[in-house]
Design an enzyme around this catalytic site. Structure first.
Site, PDB file in Angstrom:
ATOM      1  N   LYS A 130       0.853  -1.189   0.000  1.00 15.99           N
ATOM      2  CA  LYS A 130       0.000   0.000   0.000  1.00 15.99           C
ATOM      3  C   LYS A 130       0.891   1.243   0.000  1.00 15.99           C
ATOM      4  O   LYS A 130       1.780   1.383   0.853  1.00 15.99           O
ATOM      5  CB  LYS A 130      -0.884  -0.037   1.255  1.00 15.99           C
ATOM      6  CG  LYS A 130      -2.169   0.742   1.131  1.00 15.99           C
ATOM      7  CD  LYS A 130      -3.062   0.408   2.317  1.00 15.99           C
ATOM      8  CE  LYS A 130      -4.315   1.219   2.331  1.00 15.99           C
ATOM      9  NZ  LYS A 130      -5.078   1.018   3.558  1.00 15.99           N
TER      10      LYS A 130
HETATM   11  C1  E4P Z   1      -8.081   2.530   3.549  1.00 17.29           C
HETATM   12  O1  E4P Z   1      -7.699   1.444   3.153  1.00 17.29           O
HETATM   13  C2  E4P Z   1      -8.012   2.961   4.923  1.00 17.29           C
HETATM   14  O2  E4P Z   1      -7.401   1.938   5.665  1.00 17.29           O
HETATM   15  C3  E4P Z   1      -9.335   3.176   5.583  1.00 17.29           C
HETATM   16  O3  E4P Z   1     -10.403   2.713   4.794  1.00 17.29           O
HETATM   17  C4  E4P Z   1      -9.508   4.529   6.166  1.00 17.29           C
HETATM   18  O4  E4P Z   1     -10.759   4.563   6.830  1.00 17.29           O
HETATM   19  P1  E4P Z   1     -11.146   5.727   7.864  1.00 17.29           P
HETATM   20  O5  E4P Z   1     -11.333   6.987   7.097  1.00 17.29           O
HETATM   21  O6  E4P Z   1     -12.429   5.256   8.490  1.00 17.29           O
HETATM   22  O7  E4P Z   1     -10.005   5.823   8.833  1.00 17.29           O
END
Ligand code: E4P
Length: 261
Positions: A130
């Site tokens: 990522k």
């Molecule tokens: C994306 O992969 C992130 O891990 C995640 O979806 C962020 O979510 P949040 O905005 O609820 O922290």
């Protein structure tokens, strides 16, 4: 577009009665799926580093993968390279073969991201690296694409960013639906816009609707054409809820009991 249409069997062609916008979108999706590596069935990822939640979702039999981020790892109290790697391995083992697990790099420079990403990719075959949507992140994604390493471009908030990630060959693109909603913009509209662009351009990057907070977000992401949705366990479980299901089951069981007591 005409060429593709001519190639379709008669039964799959659009009937004039269909509304032009809806039929065009469905039609595009067919073209999209014919050139797209990802299946038309929206995949379910869980967005957590909590092993119990991952196990619970996995036991439902509908889990296709996991996404994590540094905040989610910190929430579980996981720190230090050795423990972080151990935790990613544990997640991969819970979900089993052919289930993608996104592990995020911490570096923000190209050289650092490449070193970290390679280490993560070597850890387990499920790992997807990522990478944040920044200049060096796009460079890193291009390198990883050349090396055959899967990537998830994260922290995406605009269609322009989505185009850059697709051009770099990202496996997944993570537009943050909930965080767009948080600033009173429309997160699902962003998914729709990216879907339209990726369909028109036949980009192969999968749209992974992220920062999903509610069951309604999941339904809306499915309608908008997301290839994957990643959400907390609470949002997945929320999909089960309907009072008429509970009332109906109670009545069925009561009726059965009346004659089988
Ligand atoms: C994306 O992969 C992130 O891990 C995640 O979806 C962020 O979510 P949040 O905005 O609820 O922290």
């Amino acid at each position: 577009m005409k060429i593709f249409h001519a190639a379709l069997p008669i039964s799959q062609k659009e009937s004039p009665a269909q509304s032009s916008q809806a039929s065009q979108r469905l039609f595009s999706k067919r073209i999209h799926s014919s050139t797209h590596q990802i299946s038309r069935n929206m995949q379910f990822f869980i967005d957590t580093a909590n092993l119990d939640h991952i196990r619970e979702a996995s036991e439902l039999g509908i889990l296709d993968g996991v996404t994590t981020n540094p905040s989610l790892m910190a929430k579980e109290g996981i720190s230090g390279e050795k423990d972080i790697m151990k935790h990613y391995r544990a997640i991969c083992e819970i979900v089993g073969k052919d289930r993608d697990v996104s592990a995020e790099v911490i570096s923000t420079d190209l050289a650092g991201m490449l070193v970290e990403g390679k280490k993560l990719a070597e850890l387990h075959e499920n790992i997807v690296v990522k990478v944040p949507m920044i200049k060096d992140g796009i460079k890193a994604i291009s390198h990883f694409t050349q090396m055959g390493i899967k990537t998830n471009c994260t922290l995406v908030f605009s269609a322009g960013q989505a185009i850059l990630a697709a051009k770099a060959g990202a496996t997944y693109l993570s537009p943050f639906v909930g965080r767009v909603d948080d600033i009173s913009w429309d997160g699902i509209a962003l998914i729709k816009e990216i879907f339209e662009i990726y369909t028109a351009q036949a980009y192969e990057t999968a749209i992974l609707a992220a920062s999903i907070r509610t069951p309604l977000h999941i339904v809306q992401a499915a309608k908008a054409g997301a290839d994957v949705v990643t959400c907390p366990l609470s949002a997945i479980m929320g999909l089960f809820n309907h009072p008429l299901t509970d009332i109906g089951l109670e009545k069925f069981l009561a009726d059965h009991k009346k004659v089988n007591a």
